[in-house]
Design an enzyme around this catalytic site. Structure first.
Site: not given
Length: 322
Positions: A43, A97, A127, A157, A160, A184, A239
């Site tokens: 990072d 998104r 991701v 998804d 879920r 997605h 999330t």
């Protein structure tokens, strides 16, 4: 693979790019599950990456053995077997998104060649959202089309949807099977025709003789799948916990060569008439990456929905000159 060998024991290295809420959730899930022997965080914020590495290391007594390090230099990811990329602009409440696309695509185009320069044999899993567009941009920027670059896609998804089916049927989630495919995002498609509860097709599943998953219930549950990310973002800003666990499952499929079937986002090459777009379909994931898309049967409605999802992604790609 870039695994090192010491005393005939293969050591696996995972690198996570981005030490934000998602990246640290991925690292933490992989630490707890023992997904890799070494985890590196990369990072650009030195205080953040140092703090996260310290926090993770302080918990290593309570998890399977794992070496954890981090740095602001991309060299910390060198010789990785697998790199999970979570870096990028954050999705705002009620922002789709796909609206994130431009900034994160530019990052993927710049970052992916740098990652492969220090880990030339690594599998790279994106991701960051919009994951399908970013994955396509990374493949285009590197020319790596063999499945070593893919996205987390609709793994979460699908999780879920399985959770909601299991809760409504009062059945353990392990006995529920269902896939969400396509983008997605808002145009994704639930494959109801192949969904099963304990081997019983979801459409035929009954409790006390009464059908549980009629058309209205199916529509309600799928709407909840699509809306759930927005609800979570409004409530807590991101999330992260579930995608951390979902990513750990993908990591293990690669590092342990598990040949799992997962709905990850890959470059499509003709199945169902789909080409030149990254989206999710059930795909075999192992040490080579994501390389075999399964030809799952689709109802006419599902096939049309998948084609529409691909068209949505093609439109975004065209707007970004991809």
């Amino acid at each position: 693979m870039g695994a090192t060998r010491t005393s005939d024991v293969t050591s696996t290295k995972l690198s996570v790019v981005g030490a934000g809420s998602v990246g640290t959730a991925v690292a933490n899930a992989c630490l707890i599950r023992g997904s890799a022997d070494a985890i590196s965080l990369f990072d650009l914020n030195p205080e953040k990456v140092r703090a996260e590495v310290l926090d993770l290391n302080h918990g290593t007594q309570f998890a399977p053995s794992c070496r954890i390090e981090g740095d602001v230099d991309i060299a910390v990811t060198a010789d990785s077997d697998l790199v999970v990329v979570t870096a990028g602009a954050k999705q705002r409440p009620d922002q789709s998104r796909l609206e994130l696309a431009a900034a994160n695509v530019a990052l993927a185009r710049k970052l992916t060649p740098q990652l492969l320069a220090v880990s030339p044999d690594a599998v790279i899993v994106f991701v960051s959202n919009p994951v399908d567009i970013i994955t396509y941009a990374a493949i285009e920027a590197t020319g790596v089309t063999d499945g070593r670059i893919f996205g987390s896609g609709t793994v979460l998804d699908s999780g879920r949807l399985r959770y909601l089916l299991a809760r409504r049927a009062d059945i353990a989630i392990e006995n529920v099977h269902a896939f969400v495919v396509g983008e997605h995002g808002d145009s994704e498609v639930a494959l109801w025709s192949g969904a099963t509860i304990g081997g019983v097709p979801a459409e035929n599943f009954r409790i006390d003789g009464l059908p549980v998953f009629g058309p209205e219930v199916r529509a309600e549950l799928f709407d909840e799948v699509v809306r759930s990310a927005y609800e979570i973002i409004r409530g807590k800003g991101a999330t992260n916990l579930a995608i951390g666990l979902a990513s750990a499952r993908i990591v293990e499929a690669v590092l342990r060569n598990q040949r799992r079937v997962l709905p990850v986002s890959t470059l499509q090459t003709g199945l169902h008439g789909l080409r030149d777009v990254c989206l999710s379909l059930p795909t075999i994931v192992d040490a080579r990456g994501a390389h075999t898309v399964l030809d799952v049967p689709l109802s006419p409605e599902e096939a049309a929905g998948l084609a529409a999802s691909a068209a949505t992604l093609h439109e975004v790609q065209a707007s970004l000159d991809l």
